[in-house]
Design an enzyme around this catalytic site. Sequence first.
Site, PDB file in Angstrom:
ATOM      1  N   ASP A 222       2.667   5.960  -7.147  1.00  0.00           N
ATOM      2  CA  ASP A 222       2.520   5.929  -5.689  1.00  0.00           C
ATOM      3  C   ASP A 222       2.707   7.320  -5.091  1.00  0.00           C
ATOM      4  O   ASP A 222       1.923   7.770  -4.255  1.00  0.00           O
ATOM      5  CB  ASP A 222       3.540   4.970  -5.062  1.00  0.00           C
ATOM      6  CG  ASP A 222       3.429   3.570  -5.641  1.00  0.00           C
ATOM      7  OD1 ASP A 222       2.441   3.284  -6.338  1.00  0.00           O
ATOM      8  OD2 ASP A 222       4.345   2.757  -5.396  1.00  0.00           O
TER       9      ASP A 222
ATOM     10  N   LEU B  91       0.835  -1.206   0.000  1.00  0.00           N
ATOM     11  CA  LEU B  91       0.000   0.000   0.000  1.00  0.00           C
ATOM     12  C   LEU B  91       0.875   1.263   0.000  1.00  0.00           C
ATOM     13  O   LEU B  91       0.423   2.343   0.356  1.00  0.00           O
ATOM     14  CB  LEU B  91      -0.948  -0.007   1.204  1.00  0.00           C
ATOM     15  CG  LEU B  91      -1.939  -1.176   1.221  1.00  0.00           C
ATOM     16  CD1 LEU B  91      -2.753  -1.183   2.501  1.00  0.00           C
ATOM     17  CD2 LEU B  91      -2.883  -1.102   0.028  1.00  0.00           C
TER      18      LEU B  91
HETATM   19  C1  GLA Z   1       5.035  -0.164  -7.412  1.00  0.00           C
HETATM   20  C2  GLA Z   1       5.706   1.073  -8.015  1.00  0.00           C
HETATM   21  C3  GLA Z   1       4.737   1.863  -8.894  1.00  0.00           C
HETATM   22  C4  GLA Z   1       4.022   0.970  -9.905  1.00  0.00           C
HETATM   23  C5  GLA Z   1       3.490  -0.297  -9.219  1.00  0.00           C
HETATM   24  C6  GLA Z   1       2.938  -1.283 -10.213  1.00  0.00           C
HETATM   25  O1  GLA Z   1       4.048   0.211  -6.501  1.00  0.00           O
HETATM   26  O2  GLA Z   1       6.201   1.908  -7.012  1.00  0.00           O
HETATM   27  O3  GLA Z   1       5.408   2.912  -9.540  1.00  0.00           O
HETATM   28  O4  GLA Z   1       4.851   0.649 -10.975  1.00  0.00           O
HETATM   29  O5  GLA Z   1       4.457  -0.957  -8.435  1.00  0.00           O
HETATM   30  O6  GLA Z   1       1.833  -0.771 -10.872  1.00  0.00           O
END
Ligand code: GLA
Length: 382
Positions: free
Chosen positions: A173, A126
Amino acid sequence: MNTELITAIQDTFKEKFGDNYLMVSSPGRINLIGEHTDYNEGFVFPAAIDKGIITAIGKSDSETCSAVAYDLKEQFEFTLDEVEAIPKGNWRNYILGVVGELQKKGIEVPPFNVVFGGDVPNGAGLSSSAALENSIAFGLNELFGLGLTKHEMILVSQKAEHNYVGVRCGIMDQFASMFGEENQALLLDCRTQTATFYPIDFKDYELMLINSNVSHNLVENEYNDRRQVCEHVAQLLDVPFLRDATEEDLLKVKSQLSEADYQKALYVVQENDRVMKFAKAIEDNDVEQLGTFLLEAHQGMQHQFKISCDELDFLVEQAKAHPSVAGARMMGGGFGGCTINIVKKDALEDYAKTVTENYKNTFGIDCSVHFVKLSQGTHLIN
Ligand code: GLA
């Protein structure tokens, strides 16, 4: 807001460093759909949640900075003349990374003290890491009046992750954690880094997260490998990113690729498309269709992009078999963490019970069920 955690962080800061500090709340995120599309400059559909990192940050009277990880009861000291990643430094590298990247931008960061703690379920995918990075960037910006925009801050956070943690992540994120809004998810175009906000209300349905409580593989390596494959295929196609490719384009270079790499690139192109279709289904209020897209996305991650694992596949199979679940998929970078499920409100308890029992019987460990509220992005707490 987790008032207990806020009080604990405040008290710890006061006890160690005194009464002058700012408090920052920085959320984790979920993602409705669009995995591994962000670093291909495609589309993603995340939302900030009501769980994340709480930080107290204040000026230091000496040349030394102190950082305290409240949950781990760990503390470390550093000075600002030698900010480098620490091998196996764990949470320390998120803080050092943000400071180091600010310095690389020519920004002078004065000495500071920080205490942070979180209520994001452990290893759930998360994005507690993005939440921590953002909280440091945001806190330092407020504390010292650095004059950075939120957008500049998330780029600093992302670079911290690349250069100090070693994951060449996309922008999803950090963006979701910084720019989230209450009750909204954001359809993010990772090329322009602009978002369209969608109010989320699934009527008779609710989002349920199920944490597999496992984390397999060297996730950083697997992640960076996937990114490299995507970049390689884009190069072959002579396009900047897979965002710019179609399924027809991929067929033209198929013979120059291994079947595995072809399938990975195909997944990205299809997933990108799914994000847009998903947005349309939200506009149409078509929950059944949303569920179908989640299941398709999982298929893609399981068989084409190959970032799932037995536990996650099992949880998605459980969802498929239950009449009150519209759909489910693994969420985040892969190899563990949570599934995201769209479940009928009147069946939440029943489904949670069924899936927890079956999971325990199969893997001998517990999965855990979480509900989240879509919430405001990184902000000061008064
Ligand atoms: C991680 C990375 C994101 C994204 C996801 C997959 O959370 O930090 O930038 O690439 O994986 O969608």
